[in-house]
Structures are given as C-alpha cells and as structure tokens.
Design an enzyme around this catalytic site. Structure first.
Site, PDB file in Angstrom:
ATOM      1  N   THR A 142      36.572  16.197  22.004  1.00 37.46           N
ATOM      2  CA  THR A 142      36.175  16.866  23.237  1.00 37.46           C
ATOM      3  C   THR A 142      35.623  15.914  24.287  1.00 37.46           C
ATOM      4  O   THR A 142      35.240  14.779  23.990  1.00 37.46           O
ATOM      5  CB  THR A 142      35.107  17.944  22.952  1.00 37.46           C
ATOM      6  OG1 THR A 142      33.919  17.317  22.490  1.00 37.46           O
ATOM      7  CG2 THR A 142      35.602  18.949  21.926  1.00 37.46           C
ATOM      8  N   ASP A 143      35.549  16.436  25.491  1.00 36.41           N
ATOM      9  CA  ASP A 143      34.899  15.705  26.576  1.00 36.41           C
ATOM     10  C   ASP A 143      33.406  16.047  26.562  1.00 36.41           C
ATOM     11  O   ASP A 143      32.932  16.748  25.664  1.00 36.41           O
ATOM     12  CB  ASP A 143      35.554  16.032  27.927  1.00 36.41           C
ATOM     13  CG  ASP A 143      35.460  17.501  28.315  1.00 36.41           C
ATOM     14  OD1 ASP A 143      34.640  18.248  27.728  1.00 36.41           O
ATOM     15  OD2 ASP A 143      36.214  17.909  29.219  1.00 36.41           O
ATOM     16  N   ALA A 144      32.680  15.599  27.549  1.00 39.85           N
ATOM     17  CA  ALA A 144      31.231  15.818  27.588  1.00 39.85           C
ATOM     18  C   ALA A 144      30.855  17.296  27.669  1.00 39.85           C
ATOM     19  O   ALA A 144      29.755  17.680  27.281  1.00 39.85           O
ATOM     20  CB  ALA A 144      30.625  15.066  28.777  1.00 39.85           C
ATOM     21  N   GLY A 145      31.779  18.147  28.112  1.00 39.85           N
ATOM     22  CA  GLY A 145      31.507  19.574  28.215  1.00 39.85           C
ATOM     23  C   GLY A 145      31.904  20.368  26.981  1.00 39.85           C
ATOM     24  O   GLY A 145      31.812  21.592  26.986  1.00 39.85           O
TER      25      GLY A 145
ATOM     26  N   VAL B 230      34.964  20.583  25.745  1.00 43.11           N
ATOM     27  CA  VAL B 230      36.336  21.074  25.881  1.00 43.11           C
ATOM     28  C   VAL B 230      37.286  19.998  25.341  1.00 43.11           C
ATOM     29  O   VAL B 230      37.094  18.809  25.597  1.00 43.11           O
ATOM     30  CB  VAL B 230      36.652  21.386  27.366  1.00 43.11           C
ATOM     31  CG1 VAL B 230      38.114  21.721  27.568  1.00 43.11           C
ATOM     32  CG2 VAL B 230      35.756  22.518  27.857  1.00 43.11           C
TER      33      VAL B 230
END
Length: 153
Positions: free
Chosen positions: A25-28, A30
C-alpha cells in the site's frame, strides 16, 4: 504455505486468494496500482499450476515459456490494507502461439476492484521467438474457457 486459503477452480474460473499487506500500500493504506499486476501474475501462475501446467514444466519439457505481450487494467475501486482479495482467472481465447485471459481482482463486499485483459505469447526459451503452443497445453487452456462467458463487469 502463504497463510491464505487454498486456490480453487470452478465454472467461474480459477480463484486465488491474496491478502493485502502493508508493503502493498501507499501511505494512505490503498494498494499501489502496480501491485495489481503482481497479484494477477500470481493468479495466472496458480491457474496454470492447477490445470497441470506449471511454468517450469513448459520450460523443461518443451523449451517454451509464456511472456506478457499485452495487458490492460481498468481500476474500478481501491483495495485497502488487510483486504482479502480473490484473483479470478479465465481463459477467453487460445490461438496458435498465444492465449487471452481475463482476470478480475474481487473483494467479497465491494465486488470487482480491477479488471485485466491479458495476452500471453508462447516463445522459445532459447531465442524468444513466437512458438506454437504444445497440443496438451492448448487443450488444457481451452478447458479453462468458461462455458458461458459472463458480461464484463
């Protein structure tokens, strides 16, 4: 064992479970877009294995391998951290030296998250040139074509 339930095959294609980990995932939280390609690769590999066609056998017995010739991805909804996804693989067409697959990344509650159209080319390991699919592989891939093709999601 990868900690996932086992993959399954049925009338609706081959199903391969994938858990979304923090590294995906990315920092969010997602799933990063390129990871859908990794999930699809695992699903294709396990679909071939379940059909009795592991990549290593194609290479050892026939001197051939599959390479991705084309892939189209439609991202519909995001996958998120800790989701358990279902990668569904179906054969859509088998040609002389290629196969067309449809793969979907599904979530049990949110439905189809991504849809992929994948064309694999069969090539020689030694020279990378297009080569006809061996008859036994062609037959196995044709058995993976759904009897009734569902409408695209």
């Amino acid at each position: 064992m990868n900690g996932h339930p086992p993959a399954t095959a049925g009338q609706s294609g081959h199903h391969y479970p994938v858990r979304v980990y923090f590294e995906d995932t990315d920092a969010g939280g997602v799933v990063y877009h390129a990871n859908y390609l990794r999930y699809a690769e695992r699903g294709r590999t396990e679909a071939l294995r379940a059909a009795g066609m592991p990549h290593a056998t194609l290479m050892e017995r026939h001197g051939l391998m599959f390479v991705v010739r084309r892939v189209e991805v439609e991202y519909l909804r995001p996958a998120r951290l800790d989701d358990l996804l279902d990668i569904v693989t179906e054969t859509r067409a088998v040609r002389g030296a290629s196969v067309v697959l449809r793969q979907t990344v599904r979530h049990p509650d949110r439905g189809v998250l991504a849809a992929l159209a994948v064309r694999l080319a069969c090539v020689g390991v030694s020279d990378g040139r297009a080569a006809r699919l061996p008859d036994d592989w062609r037959e196995a891939l044709e058995r993976m074509v759904p009897a009734v093709t569902a409408t695209d999601d």
